[in-house]
Scaffold this motif. Sequence first.
Motif, short mmCIF file in Angstrom:
data_model
loop_
_atom_site.label_atom_id
_atom_site.label_comp_id
_atom_site.label_asym_id
_atom_site.label_seq_id
_atom_site.Cartn_x
_atom_site.Cartn_y
_atom_site.Cartn_z
N GLY A 52 0.77 -1.14 -0.13
CA GLY A 52 -0.60 0.00 0.12
C GLY A 52 0.89 1.34 -0.09
O GLY A 52 0.24 2.16 0.61
N GLY A 53 1.99 1.32 0.03
CA GLY A 53 2.85 2.32 0.18
C GLY A 53 3.35 3.11 1.26
O GLY A 53 3.71 4.15 1.62
N ILE A 54 2.73 2.21 2.09
CA ILE A 54 3.39 2.51 3.93
C ILE A 54 4.40 2.04 4.44
O ILE A 54 4.77 0.60 4.11
N SER A 55 5.01 3.26 5.07
CA SER A 55 6.29 2.13 4.94
C SER A 55 6.30 1.36 6.31
O SER A 55 6.48 1.84 7.31
N THR A 56 6.59 0.57 6.19
CA THR A 56 6.07 -1.09 7.53
C THR A 56 7.24 -1.78 7.40
O THR A 56 7.23 -1.90 5.47
N VAL A 57 6.62 -3.00 7.75
CA VAL A 57 7.41 -4.11 7.30
C VAL A 57 6.70 -4.47 6.62
O VAL A 57 5.15 -4.43 6.59
N HIS A 58 7.15 -5.36 5.39
CA HIS A 58 6.38 -6.51 4.55
C HIS A 58 5.46 -7.44 5.19
O HIS A 58 5.33 -8.00 6.18
N LYS A 59 4.13 -7.79 4.65
CA LYS A 59 3.31 -8.56 5.15
C LYS A 59 3.60 -10.02 5.39
O LYS A 59 3.34 -9.72 6.74
N LYS A 60 4.69 -10.43 4.54
CA LYS A 60 4.70 -11.44 4.72
C LYS A 60 6.02 -11.45 6.14
O LYS A 60 6.06 -12.33 6.65
N ASP A 61 7.05 -10.72 6.07
CA ASP A 61 7.42 -10.93 7.68
C ASP A 61 6.60 -10.34 8.32
O ASP A 61 7.27 -11.61 9.32
N ARG A 62 5.71 -9.85 8.43
CA ARG A 62 5.25 -9.80 10.23
C ARG A 62 4.37 -11.32 10.18
O ARG A 62 4.46 -11.07 11.67
N GLU A 63 4.39 -11.68 9.73
CA GLU A 63 3.19 -13.35 9.81
C GLU A 63 4.53 -13.68 10.56
O GLU A 63 4.30 -15.55 10.52
N ARG A 64 6.08 -13.85 10.43
CA ARG A 64 6.51 -14.95 10.32
C ARG A 64 7.70 -14.72 11.17
O ARG A 64 7.27 -13.60 12.14
N GLY A 65 8.63 -15.80 12.07
CA GLY A 65 9.35 -15.08 12.89
C GLY A 65 10.42 -14.66 12.36
O GLY A 65 10.77 -14.25 11.42
N HIS A 66 10.97 -14.38 14.00
CA HIS A 66 12.03 -13.24 13.58
C HIS A 66 13.21 -13.58 14.09
O HIS A 66 13.03 -14.59 15.06
N TYR A 67 14.76 -12.65 13.98
CA TYR A 67 15.83 -13.40 14.52
C TYR A 67 16.55 -11.53 15.24
O TYR A 67 16.39 -10.94 14.48
N LEU A 68 16.28 -11.49 16.52
CA LEU A 68 15.76 -9.84 16.77
C LEU A 68 16.69 -10.03 18.46
O LEU A 68 17.22 -10.55 18.64
N LYS A 69 18.33 -8.40 17.76
CA LYS A 69 19.25 -8.22 18.74
C LYS A 69 18.76 -7.07 19.05
O LYS A 69 19.09 -5.62 18.58
N LEU A 70 18.21 -7.02 20.09
CA LEU A 70 17.51 -5.82 20.87
C LEU A 70 18.96 -5.26 21.11
O LEU A 70 18.25 -3.77 22.07
N HIS A 71 20.21 -5.37 21.69
CA HIS A 71 21.61 -4.48 21.69
C HIS A 71 23.09 -4.33 20.90
O HIS A 71 23.58 -4.33 21.48
N GLY A 72 22.49 -4.35 20.08
CA GLY A 72 23.00 -4.19 18.85
C GLY A 72 23.56 -5.47 18.44
O GLY A 72 23.56 -6.81 19.30
N SER A 73 24.47 -5.64 17.53
CA SER A 73 25.00 -6.40 17.18
C SER A 73 26.87 -5.94 16.75
O SER A 73 27.45 -5.10 15.81
N LEU A 74 27.79 -7.21 17.02
CA LEU A 74 29.19 -7.01 16.82
C LEU A 74 29.11 -6.12 14.97
O LEU A 74 30.51 -5.63 14.10
N ASP A 75 28.71 -7.17 13.85
CA ASP A 75 28.99 -7.06 12.68
C ASP A 75 27.94 -5.81 11.93
O ASP A 75 27.27 -5.67 10.91
N TRP A 76 27.30 -5.26 12.61
CA TRP A 76 26.43 -3.74 12.36
C TRP A 76 26.89 -2.58 12.63
O TRP A 76 28.25 -2.10 13.77
#
Length: 346
Positions: free
Chosen positions: A181-205
């Motif tokens: 729809g043009g609204i900037s957000t996470v893709h619908k497909k990705d919203r329904e799936r699980g995620h790998y989330l690093k809450l305090h950052g990452s060495l390689d970011w």
Amino acid sequence: MKPEDDNTAEKKVILLGAGASNGSRFRLPVMNEFFAGFQPDTYPRLAEYLYSRFGVPFDNLNLEDVVTQMEISRDGLGAKWQAQGVRISAARRELDAYIRRQLACLDDGYPHDLPKDGSCELQEKIFLSLRPNCDSIISLNYDLIADYTLKHIDKSRRPSEQYGLFQRAWRIVGKVAYSGGGISTVHKKDRERGHYLKLHGSLDWLYCSDVNCGNHQVFHVDVEDACHPDGVPCSLCGSQLVSVIIPPSMNKSLELYPKMGLVWNLAFRELSHASHWIMIGMSLPDSDIHLKWLLREAAVARDRRLKLTVVNTKEDACERAESLLGVKPLFVRGIEEYAEQCGKPT
Ligand SMILES: [Zn+2]
């Protein structure tokens, strides 16, 4: 609703604390043993900083205390009157290099019997027990063991059955995803799936600290080259890129790293939609106020009872989890025992 759409029915979230990396085959140091064996001659500016703020010996210094002290001077209260920006920035760059040296699993200094791709067989067994398109992993660690392990899992699968958590994590922090729809957000497909989330950052970011730069809003992720040289320039504006390593105090972190707002929001959504949380190697110290806030709010937002498993070498971790969440957890003694349970056919 089709059965395959009901991903919340038994959704699991695995939370990885420092004990998960310490308990892995790589035995990474926990926060309060991080400076054991520190060599001042190799990191002279950092050594000067540590000596002036914390004294000697360095062996018992806690990494979280050091990062928090620096961040408040650089970007918090201290930045209003302390005229030591250049000196502290130099110490911070050496600290980044030291952290990478201590946590990068692909370093030659590791024992030869460990996998050369940095993956951990214990974490692999645990991650393979998750459902690829539903369950999530939330990590509080900067290190790359879980990254390497997820990458290892992806490589061993056929393209048609890609696990995808690793690639999706790149998409979340690396660029803005647009819905149809043009609204900037996470893709619908990705919203329904699980995620790998690093809450305090990452060495390689890495990210650009110049708020006017297009690279400020996103992180550059390079797991192949996590030991990038210090002070590499931003490709858009030439500012020195900075590692995304965020202390538990989260001092101004959402202003410094806007992308972390999305990462924490997704963590809240995953936790509140899951029916089973598995907390591996989490100490839940009083100082971790933002993490505790997140867990409490996600537990309150749920509309059904939470199942909680605590995996830890110390049983008192259960008491802390129960007093925080009001749920009596199932206790599993250590990551090896839990990985063994995950590896058994159900
Ligand atoms: Zn820039």
